[in-house]
Design an enzyme around this catalytic site. Structure first.
Site, PDB file in Angstrom:
ATOM      1  CB  CYS A 110      79.356  28.944  87.633  1.00  0.00           C
ATOM      2  SG  CYS A 110      81.115  28.571  87.569  1.00  0.00           S
ATOM      3  CB  CYS A 169      80.264  27.905  84.280  1.00  0.00           C
ATOM      4  SG  CYS A 169      80.561  26.778  85.632  1.00  0.00           S
TER       5      CYS A 169
END
Length: 122
Positions: free
Chosen positions: A51, A54
């Site tokens: 991600c 993230c």
């Protein structure tokens, strides 16, 4: 970028005693049990190595752990803890605990948003 974020997490763990990382379902279960039995406020960052968002917020999450020493910071990768994180639908997700109860949740990133939420719960 994922490697850089994980390296940042490993580097910060050397400095912040209030920062933990769950490396397996068993590990995360133990950390969660400790949070639920503790009066110490906690924040869990649910993320994933693939991600992009993230990976961008993880270094800030680690830095912020130094600014809020009374909070327990936990990083849980949804791929490393698939059974215990199966309820997570969006990454990153931040859950905030106080006296063992989940009291707040934040989706997405934004260092300033995260800082403000941490301040609120510290």
């Amino acid at each position: 970028m994922e490697d850089q974020a994980m390296k940042g997490l490993e580097d910060m763990k050397k400095h912040a005693s209030n920062l933990k990382s769950a490396s397996s379902d068993d590990d995360f279960t133990n950390i969660l049990a400790h949070i639920k039995s503790s009066s110490t406020p906690a924040v869990i960052n649910y993320g994933a190595s693939w991600c992009r968002v993230c990976s961008q917020i993880l270094p800030a999450f680690c830095r912020l752990s130094n600014n809020f020493p009374k909070l327990t910071f936990v990083y849980a990768d949804i791929d490393e803890c698939p059974e215990t994180t199966q309820h997570i639908r969006y990454t990153p997700t931040f859950q905030f605990y106080r006296h063992g109860e989940k009291v707040d949740e934040m989706y997405g990133a934004g260092e300033e948003r995260l800082h403000d939420r941490l301040w609120l719960h510290s």
